[in-house]
Structures are given as C-alpha cells and as structure tokens.
Design an enzyme around this catalytic site. Structure first.
Site, mmCIF file in Angstrom:
data_model
loop_
_atom_site.group_PDB
_atom_site.id
_atom_site.type_symbol
_atom_site.label_atom_id
_atom_site.label_comp_id
_atom_site.label_asym_id
_atom_site.label_seq_id
_atom_site.Cartn_x
_atom_site.Cartn_y
_atom_site.Cartn_z
ATOM 1 C CG HIS A 1 -2.042 0.965 1.151
ATOM 2 N ND1 HIS A 1 -2.048 2.033 0.281
ATOM 3 C CD2 HIS A 1 -3.222 1.038 1.851
ATOM 4 C CE1 HIS A 1 -3.169 2.719 0.437
ATOM 5 N NE2 HIS A 1 -3.896 2.139 1.381
ATOM 6 C CG HIS B 1 -5.275 6.247 -0.082
ATOM 7 N ND1 HIS B 1 -5.756 7.034 -1.111
ATOM 8 C CD2 HIS B 1 -5.947 5.062 -0.169
ATOM 9 C CE1 HIS B 1 -6.668 6.358 -1.777
ATOM 10 N NE2 HIS B 1 -6.808 5.168 -1.242
ATOM 11 C CE1 TYR C 1 -3.628 5.843 5.928
ATOM 12 C CE2 TYR C 1 -4.056 4.870 3.783
ATOM 13 C CZ TYR C 1 -4.515 5.431 4.959
ATOM 14 O OH TYR C 1 -5.867 5.590 5.173
#
Length: 382
Positions: free
Chosen positions: A183, A186, A188
């Site tokens: 991931h 976004h 992060y």
C-alpha cells in the site's frame, strides 16, 4: 452491441506474475472494519467468498496492518500473530475454492496513527514516521474528543519497518495469499517517505528523490524475497489524502523515478490511482492534491509489470482502456462492495443497480450489525 459484449476485453484471461487470472477485473482493497479484535471474522469469510464466487479475477484484500497501529478504523485486521494467520487461511481457502486468487495488501499508516488509540497503546511504541511532521486533519471518532493527527516520532532506523513488512509477507504466505500488494497510496507510510513535504530527513532515506524512494523500493525487494514475482504496489501520485502532495514537476520527477525503478524489480503489477477532484481534500480553501493525468504521465514508464488503473474507473471506461492496450486491467472498489456478483452481471448484461449504504462502509459498526451493508447486497437473477 450488447452490454455483455461491450465488456469482452475485460473478460480475457491475464497472466499476472505466476498466476493466470480468469479476467481483468480486480477487486480493490477496501477498508471495511469488520475485525473487532484485529482478527478476521466469519462474516469476512462470507464477504470474500461472495465476491470470489461473483467472478473477481483478482481480489486485493482490505489493508492488512503489519503491526499494531492506532488507526482511524479500529476494526482493521492485522497479520502479526498466529491467530490472525489462521483466520486469514479461512478466507484464502474460500477464494481459491471459488476459482479466484487473492493478494494481501500490506499496510502501515505511519504518522496518521494516534498514540491514544487502543491498538497503539497495546503496541507500546510511538507513532513512527520518516520525520517528526504532523499531518493536518484527522478525526479519530473512537477516541474521546475526536482528536486529529499528532506529531509523530522520527524512526531512527527505517530498516526496522522494512523487516516488519517482510515478516508480514511471510505471514501472508503462510495464510495462503497468492501474492502481496504494498500500500503505497493515500499518504500512508510509503507515500510519507516519498513526499518531500512529509520527509525532511538528511540521511540516506531523505533529501534527494533517490533517497526518498529508497524506503519503498527496499520494502518491495524484501517482499520479493518472500513472494518472487507475485508482488505489486499501489500508488496515488496525485496525492491529497492525509496531507501529502508536491508541486507538479517534483511529483512527476519523484513518481517517475520510483515507478521506473520499481518496474525493474519484476513486479506482477503496478496499480495507479487517477486524480479525482471530488475526493481531494481541502485545507484553507485549497485542494491538497496535485491534479494531473496519472495514466498518461506514468503509464509509459511501466515496461515489465502489468498496469492496472483505479479510482473512479467505470467498467465501460476500463473496457476501452484495455482494448486500446493503455492498461492491462482495472481495479474497482465501490461497485464490488455493492455487487458481490459484479463480473457475472457484466457478463450477462445485468445492471449495476444496488445503491451503496455509505453509513455501513467502515468506522467500526457494532458487532450485531457487522453484516449490514457488507454481506447483504443482493445478487441479480440469472
């Protein structure tokens, strides 16, 4: 042309790493907050089984935490202990029984965790990030006072976090996942290292584009040691979410470098998220993101991995993009939430007419309501 024939390009098989997908419609990672103790539940087994039976070519799991973190979603699942692994096995088993494949999306929130969240307290460590710079925004609904983000602790040795990602990949393999997706979107942890507004380090992990890209690339290499070709990364170059985003030229240079280098690692695929103004956040009346054509800017850089596009893509648009060979496949989010039989509907020309129950998407519902807006969307009549 019937509705079903229009989607023929999406129905063609696709070789992805060591797998051959039955179609090119992947289910995006979707945080649904149905793991009250960070351990996957039986209702999650049903949820993933429904969508595998509904024809998903590849399922990307919801974000799976690689360690205890104080998330804004208190029911997010993890993969750092044996009990979690055993329960994830039940999910991968039902996906495989339905003829599908499933990747684990591995997730670390970095600075957008909170020290007062129950899981962060249990972790007994600070909220770590590349630099001690707080993100603006945040709203931890489950913490008294609904606080925003805090100033994190700069991680002294980022290799500690690289090793956590590798251990999570090892656990994912034990749990039966067919691959792992990093991931990197976004705002992060991976994005925080990449972005010059959140990474002010002066060591080998910060400063130049090459240094800021180092952390994400090292995590990918660690995952590859476990999974070989079946490793992917998801990126949102246009930024915005969780207070990241750089000027346009710096964005193009940074993500251009990262994608070029990541593509040399023989990944299974790279997923790019389109810019969507309606999903961009605002601070002081200004959009935080960096609007640009993500696919046109970075798609040509992907030479080895397969390329997927995500974020507001419709099946109609996806079919056109695959037919024109601009992408190899698409990942859909909300359509998969609301239509467990999504691929079957497209194959048979059925409408995608289930209205989403936005109140039940996430944010930790009460246990007695775990299936509402989750596993109760109806399938079509065939």
């Amino acid at each position: 042309m019937t509705a079903a024939s229009h989607f023929v390009p999406l129905m063609r098989p696709l070789r992805l790493g060591d797998l051959t997908l039955r179609n090119r419609i992947a289910m995006s990672a979707l945080t649904r907050s149905r793991a009250p103790t960070t351990i996957p539940t039986e209702i999650m087994v049903k949820y993933y089984r429904q969508r595998a039976e509904g024809g998903a070519g590849l399922i990307i799991s919801e974000g799976i935490l690689i360690s205890r973190q104080g998330t804004e979603w208190p029911y997010a699942p993890g993969i750092w202990n044996h009990e979690q692994v055993e329960e994830w096995k039940k999910i991968t088993d039902v996906v495989h029984a339905a003829g599908g494949y499933i990747y684990a999306q591995l997730w670390h929130l970095g600075r957008v965790s909170h020290p007062d969240a129950p899981e962060q307290k249990l972790a007994g460590v600070p909220v770590y990030a590349p630099s001690a710079i707080a993100a603006r925004g945040g709203k931890f609904r489950h913490i008294p006072g609904k606080p925003g983000y805090v100033t994190p602790t700069e991680i002294e040795d980022p290799w500690i976090l690289v090793r956590q990602f590798k251990q999570a990949a090892i656990s994912a393999k034990e749990a039966g996942f067919d691959g792992v997706e990093l991931h990197g979107a976004h705002g992060y942890l991976i994005a925080q290292f990449l972005d010059s507004t959140s990474n002010k380090r002066t060591d080998r992990w910060g400063g130049s584009i090459e240094n800021r890209a180092r952390f994400g690339l090292e995590v990918l290499k660690a995952m590859i040691e476990v999974y070989g070709k079946n490793v992917a990364v998801k990126l949102s170059p246009a930024g915005g979410n969780n207070d990241v985003g750089m000027p346009l030229q710096e964005t193009l240079d940074t993500f251009g470098h990262f994608i070029t280098e990541a593509d040399k690692l023989n990944l299974s695929h790279i997923t790019l998220m389109k810019y969507m103004a309606e999903r961009d956040i605002e601070f002081d009346g200004k959009k935080r993101g960096t609007p640009h054509d993500v696919l046109a800017s970075y798609g040509p850089l992907v030479k080895n991995a397969k390329l997927f596009i995500n974020n507001g893509v419709t099946p109609e648009e996806g079919a056109e993009l695959v037919a024109s060979e601009k992408v190899d496949g698409i990942t859909l989010g909300i359509p998969w939430i609301t239509h467990p039989d999504l691929v079957k509907r497209l194959e048979h020309g059925k409408a995608l007419d289930n209205a989403p129950d936005y109140k039940r998407f996430q944010w930790g519902p009460h246990e007695k309501e775990l299936g509402v807006g989750y596993t109760d969307y109806p399938t079509a009549q065939y």
